[in-house]
Design a protein around this motif. Structure first.
Motif, PDB file in Angstrom:
ATOM      1  N   SER A 180      -9.339  12.704  32.420  1.00 56.78           N
ATOM      2  CA  SER A 180      -9.339  14.239  31.269  1.00 56.78           C
ATOM      3  C   SER A 180      -7.956  14.111  30.106  1.00 56.78           C
ATOM      4  N   GLY A 181      -6.658  13.866  30.394  1.00 48.47           N
ATOM      5  CA  GLY A 181      -5.683  14.070  30.264  1.00 48.47           C
ATOM      6  C   GLY A 181      -5.752  13.111  28.312  1.00 48.47           C
ATOM      7  N   ILE A 182      -5.991  11.392  29.467  1.00 53.10           N
ATOM      8  CA  ILE A 182      -5.914  10.402  28.585  1.00 53.10           C
ATOM      9  C   ILE A 182      -7.185  10.132  26.864  1.00 53.10           C
ATOM     10  N   PHE A 183      -7.988  11.033  27.799  1.00 51.73           N
ATOM     11  CA  PHE A 183      -8.772  10.952  26.969  1.00 51.73           C
ATOM     12  C   PHE A 183      -8.696  11.752  25.512  1.00 51.73           C
ATOM     13  N   VAL A 184      -8.481  12.811  25.891  1.00 56.67           N
ATOM     14  CA  VAL A 184      -7.988  13.802  25.007  1.00 56.67           C
ATOM     15  C   VAL A 184      -6.823  12.973  23.955  1.00 56.67           C
ATOM     16  N   MET A 185      -5.799  12.304  24.632  1.00 55.76           N
ATOM     17  CA  MET A 185      -4.450  11.932  23.832  1.00 55.76           C
ATOM     18  C   MET A 185      -5.338  11.279  23.023  1.00 55.76           C
ATOM     19  N   LEU A 186      -6.017   9.866  23.611  1.00 58.26           N
ATOM     20  CA  LEU A 186      -6.485   8.974  22.600  1.00 58.26           C
ATOM     21  C   LEU A 186      -7.380   9.226  21.149  1.00 58.26           C
ATOM     22  N   THR A 187      -8.021  10.600  21.623  1.00 57.28           N
ATOM     23  CA  THR A 187      -9.198  11.030  20.438  1.00 57.28           C
ATOM     24  C   THR A 187      -7.993  11.894  19.575  1.00 57.28           C
ATOM     25  N   ALA A 188      -6.740  12.811  20.166  1.00 57.29           N
ATOM     26  CA  ALA A 188      -6.172  13.481  19.383  1.00 57.29           C
ATOM     27  C   ALA A 188      -5.252  12.986  18.514  1.00 57.29           C
ATOM     28  N   SER A 189      -5.047  11.561  19.065  1.00 59.47           N
ATOM     29  CA  SER A 189      -4.170  10.822  17.846  1.00 59.47           C
ATOM     30  C   SER A 189      -4.939  10.107  16.864  1.00 59.47           C
ATOM     31  N   LEU A 190      -5.885   9.822  16.882  1.00 57.63           N
ATOM     32  CA  LEU A 190      -6.684   9.404  15.786  1.00 57.63           C
ATOM     33  C   LEU A 190      -6.717   9.751  14.606  1.00 57.63           C
ATOM     34  N   ASP A 191      -6.390   8.487  13.549  1.00 51.36           N
ATOM     35  CA  ASP A 191      -6.006   8.868  12.330  1.00 51.36           C
ATOM     36  C   ASP A 191      -7.582   9.327  11.626  1.00 51.36           C
ATOM     37  N   PRO A 192      -6.913  10.390  11.183  1.00 52.18           N
ATOM     38  CA  PRO A 192      -8.854  11.164  10.000  1.00 52.18           C
ATOM     39  C   PRO A 192      -9.473   9.386   9.443  1.00 52.18           C
ATOM     40  N   ARG A 193      -9.009   8.563   9.190  1.00 52.81           N
ATOM     41  CA  ARG A 193      -9.618   7.402   8.257  1.00 52.81           C
ATOM     42  C   ARG A 193     -10.278   6.813   9.219  1.00 52.81           C
ATOM     43  N   THR A 194      -9.590   6.707  10.613  1.00 50.98           N
ATOM     44  CA  THR A 194     -10.668   6.448  11.785  1.00 50.98           C
ATOM     45  C   THR A 194     -11.929   6.808  12.097  1.00 50.98           C
ATOM     46  N   LEU A 195     -12.081   8.312  11.818  1.00 54.19           N
ATOM     47  CA  LEU A 195     -12.911   9.463  11.734  1.00 54.19           C
ATOM     48  C   LEU A 195     -14.172   8.771  10.638  1.00 54.19           C
ATOM     49  N   ILE A 196     -13.507   8.635   9.474  1.00 54.71           N
ATOM     50  CA  ILE A 196     -13.635   7.674   8.704  1.00 54.71           C
ATOM     51  C   ILE A 196     -15.230   6.305   8.389  1.00 54.71           C
ATOM     52  N   GLU A 197     -14.427   5.858   9.290  1.00 56.40           N
ATOM     53  CA  GLU A 197     -14.303   4.451   9.894  1.00 56.40           C
ATOM     54  C   GLU A 197     -16.020   4.341  10.572  1.00 56.40           C
ATOM     55  N   ILE A 198     -16.138   5.812  11.041  1.00 60.05           N
ATOM     56  CA  ILE A 198     -17.514   5.443  11.656  1.00 60.05           C
ATOM     57  C   ILE A 198     -18.670   5.307  11.210  1.00 60.05           C
TER      58      ILE A 198
ATOM     59  N   ILE B 177     -20.454  -0.262  11.239  1.00 60.82           N
ATOM     60  CA  ILE B 177     -20.486  -0.127  12.807  1.00 60.82           C
ATOM     61  C   ILE B 177     -21.294   0.337  12.956  1.00 60.82           C
ATOM     62  N   ILE B 178     -22.099   1.235  12.372  1.00 60.66           N
ATOM     63  CA  ILE B 178     -23.386   2.005  12.242  1.00 60.66           C
ATOM     64  C   ILE B 178     -24.148   0.605  12.880  1.00 60.66           C
ATOM     65  N   ALA B 179     -23.656  -0.681  12.033  1.00 58.98           N
ATOM     66  CA  ALA B 179     -25.400  -1.497  12.376  1.00 58.98           C
ATOM     67  C   ALA B 179     -24.762  -1.758  13.475  1.00 58.98           C
ATOM     68  N   TYR B 180     -24.175  -2.477  13.960  1.00 60.14           N
ATOM     69  CA  TYR B 180     -23.589  -2.921  15.301  1.00 60.14           C
ATOM     70  C   TYR B 180     -24.059  -2.030  16.712  1.00 60.14           C
ATOM     71  N   VAL B 181     -23.570  -0.497  16.475  1.00 58.18           N
ATOM     72  CA  VAL B 181     -24.545   0.497  17.338  1.00 58.18           C
ATOM     73  C   VAL B 181     -25.547   0.470  17.534  1.00 58.18           C
ATOM     74  N   ALA B 182     -26.450   0.568  16.183  1.00 61.75           N
ATOM     75  CA  ALA B 182     -27.431   0.167  16.945  1.00 61.75           C
ATOM     76  C   ALA B 182     -28.179  -0.938  17.462  1.00 61.75           C
ATOM     77  N   ALA B 183     -27.631  -2.333  17.161  1.00 64.99           N
ATOM     78  CA  ALA B 183     -28.214  -3.478  17.701  1.00 64.99           C
ATOM     79  C   ALA B 183     -27.519  -3.829  19.076  1.00 64.99           C
ATOM     80  N   MET B 184     -26.243  -2.752  19.830  1.00 65.00           N
ATOM     81  CA  MET B 184     -25.880  -2.655  20.702  1.00 65.00           C
ATOM     82  C   MET B 184     -27.436  -2.002  21.847  1.00 65.00           C
ATOM     83  N   LEU B 185     -27.565  -0.360  20.821  1.00 57.25           N
ATOM     84  CA  LEU B 185     -28.742  -0.032  21.780  1.00 57.25           C
ATOM     85  C   LEU B 185     -30.472  -0.217  21.718  1.00 57.25           C
TER      86      LEU B 185
END
Length: 636
Positions: free
Chosen positions: A278-296, A301-309
């Motif tokens: 619980s703690g570590i996952f919140v730490m990781l997501t709370a430490s994300l740079d806002p630019r990382t969210l845009i990179e999603i 990345i979208i093509a990679y996720v689709a290929a994995m699925l």
């Protein structure tokens, strides 16, 4: 907002635990709730940034947490239980994992644009699914036993080895890319073997100390916790990245030592692991740079996720299960369901920092890539598994299986009657002694705490529609029902009446429904069994109505449940008044005097002696008796 390490730590722990509770209460994937919570307090509103606040402590905390999480996960790798499954499981966790690694690495390189080194590292890590996300989905979907068992054991077996495969991939790619000498590569494998030996040795030492009573009970869990950290650090200091192998080897060794105290240790580790996850996952997501969210939303990345699925996962399952007994429908379902969980994200963050330190600049994309895959798989698979399973006819929606929590003589007799109806039944208790009567009758049993997460790893709960909490600890019964309310619904959860007085009866509102009658506790039921009361089955017919049965039945009898003509079961409760119809059978706990009275009545009607047995097996008022530990009534 608050430039305080203490505040950040407090908020991380609080948000993590509250997220777990919200996920449990509203039957949502925990990782989705924690993701949203971490993003809200981190990059969106900027309340905290644990990575900046903790500074150099951030990396070691993540590393220690990953080590403990992997150790706790490897404690579930009991090879005896794994060998009990058929060929598809072995194929999926070996051939399937290898295919997923290669195909996932190719997708990471050609679609996400990662270098070969980073691609093969992340490809090895993403073979994991993880029990923390698989098990809640299985309970939600009510899959049939075979696909449920395969998905569960894949998550447990592959989960600890994904990080290890990433480690080996990292070292091997360094050997190829940087022209490291063969001696250096062999030295790494030697150090890895030595790390595994360190883990094995630590497990043997701790196991022997536990079994010989060298350590007092109150120190076993804390000392084991300290030894896990020591084992990880010691191996990692000899050669970096081998600490994970050491703690995994330690956990696997202890899991297969048949330690009598391992269940208590698992419970402690489970609590620590939940808190850390619980703690570590919140730490990781709370430490994300806002630019990382845009990179999603990066097309790569979208093509990679689709290929994995839609390519990597189905391909690995279909190729690895060629020649197995899996049918097309099962392959379709298993090939779709592969949610990545908390371990994937935490270990990804660990490797991202290592790769960046070694000069792989594209490793900065790993956090966004991992977060996109984790969130996509959890959401898509979490909300589609039930629909797809029903469409493929792989659900067990019509079962009336009964899981009884609490071993006793009455529980054994009740289980025997349920088994005679053709429905699944299981008795769970923390004490071997409490299951004596169940073992005498040959009833299915499980020794363990139903509230423990470890029970979910080793026990398939999908065949059971009803749960009956009938231990002699009233509050424990209520806690059991409250804990499983989001999974089974209160309509399918029952507990015996409180025996300490009606003043506390209102507490059952928090738990399950009071079963049978509010005036008879498990103590009273046990007393009646000791006094010779028996469980009887009475058929309701057109000639012998339910109303007539109620009028003629013994006033001391207790109505237990109705076995419907369609094979389902409905339990009697004070809240709902049941009606039985022709073809149904009423199961009750009745004094033996009633049986003797019926026999005398038939004898007075000059029924031949050889026809007396029809009282129990065939006529319109046929009644069947279950007497644990005694000979059949007809032979007495």
């Amino acid at each position: 907002m608050f430039d305080s390490l203490l505040f950040d730590l407090m908020l991380v722990v609080l948000i993590g635990v509250l997220s777990q509770w919200v996920a449990w209460r509203f039957r949502m994937p925990a990782i989705v709730v924690m993701s949203i919570a971490g993003l809200l307090v981190g990059p969106i509103f900027g309340l905290i940034n644990p990575q900046e606040t903790m500074g150099e402590l951030f990396g070691p905390i993540i590393t220690f947490a990953v080590a403990i999480i992997l150790f706790e996960g490897s404690l579930n790798l009991d090879f005896k239980e794994i060998r009990g499954f058929s060929k598809p499981v072995a194929r999926i966790v070996t051939v399937g994992a290898f295919i997923a690694w290669i195909a996932g690495s190719l997708a990471a390189h050609y679609l996400a644009g990662l270098s070969w080194a980073v691609a093969f590292v992340i490809g090895g890590l993403f073979i994991v699914t993880g029990p923390t996300v698989i098990l809640p989905l299985l309970r939600q979907a009510k899959l049939k036993p075979r696909p449920a068992a395969i998905l569960k054991w894949e998550g447990i077996v592959v989960d600890p080895f994904g990080a290890l495969l990433a480690v080996f991939a990292f070292e091997f790619i360094k050997f190829l890319d940087r022209e490291v000498t063969l001696t250096s590569l062999l030295l790494f494998f030697a150090a890895s073997a030595f790390a595994a030996f360190i883990g094995w040795g630590a497990a043997r030492v701790m196991g022997n100390a536990f079994e010989r009573g060298t350590l007092p009970e109150f120190l076993k869990a804390p000392i084991l916790f300290a030894v896990v950290i020591f084992t990880f650090v010691f191996a990692d200091e000899i050669m970096h990245e081998t600490g994970l192998l050491a703690v995994t080897a330690m956990g696997i060794t202890m899991a297969n030592m048949r330690l009598t105290t391992l269940q208590d240790i698992r419970h402690f580790k489970e609590n620590i692991s939940v808190l850390l996850i619980s703690g570590i996952f919140v730490m990781l997501t709370a430490s994300l740079d806002p630019r990382t969210l845009i990179e999603i939303f990066n097309p790569n990345i979208i093509a990679y996720v689709a290929a994995m699925l839609f390519i990597v996962r189905p391909l690995s399952i279909w190729l690895s299960t060629i020649g197995t007994e899996l049918n097309v429908r099962e392959k379709l379902l298993i090939g779709w369901i592969a949610p990545r969980g908390i371990v994937a994200l935490t270990v990804s963050g660990y490797f991202a920092s290592i790769l960046l330190e070694n000069g792989y600049a594209d490793a900065a994309l790993l956090t966004a890539l991992t977060f996109a895959l984790v969130l996509s798989t959890v959401v898509l698979h979490g909300f589609s598994i039930s629909f797809l399973a029903k469409k493929l006819n792989l659900t067990t929606t019509d079962e009336s299986g009964v899981l009884i929590v609490g071993g006793s003589r009455f529980a054994a007799a009740l289980a025997q009657s349920v088994k005679d109806t053709g429905n699944e039944v299981l008795i769970v208790d923390r004490s071997w002694a409490n299951l004596t009567y169940a073992r005498q009758l040959g009833m299915p049993i499980y020794i363990g705490d139903i509230l423990s997460e470890q029970t979910e790893y080793h026990l398939d709960l999908t065949p059971y529609r009803y749960m009956l909490a009938m231990t002699k600890a009233d509050m424990y019964n209520a806690h059991v029902c409250a804990d499983f309310t989001p999974d089974l619904g209160r309509d399918h959860l029952y507990q015996t009446a409180f025996h300490v007085g009606k003043d506390v009866q209102t507490f059952t509102i928090m738990g399950g429904q009071t079963i049978f009658t509010p005036d008879v506790s498990i103590y009273e039921l046990e007393d009646r069994m000791s006094a010779g009361h028996v469980i009887r089955k009475t058929m309701i017919t057109k000639q012998y109505s339910y109303t007539q049965y109620l009028r003629e039945r013994d006033d001391k009898s207790i109505l237990l449940y109705i076995f419907r003509i369609d094979g389902t079961i409905e339990f009697f409760t004070p809240e709902v008044e049941l009606q039985a119809f022709a073809g149904d059978a009423v199961i009750s706990l009745t004094s033996p005097e009633k049986i003797i009275e019926r026999v005398k009545e038939r004898l007075e009607e000059a029924v031949p002696y050889e026809k007396i047995e029809e009282l129990f097996i065939g006529d319109d008022k046929a009644e069947k008796t279950v007497i644990p530990g005694d000979a059949p009534l007809s032979s007495q």
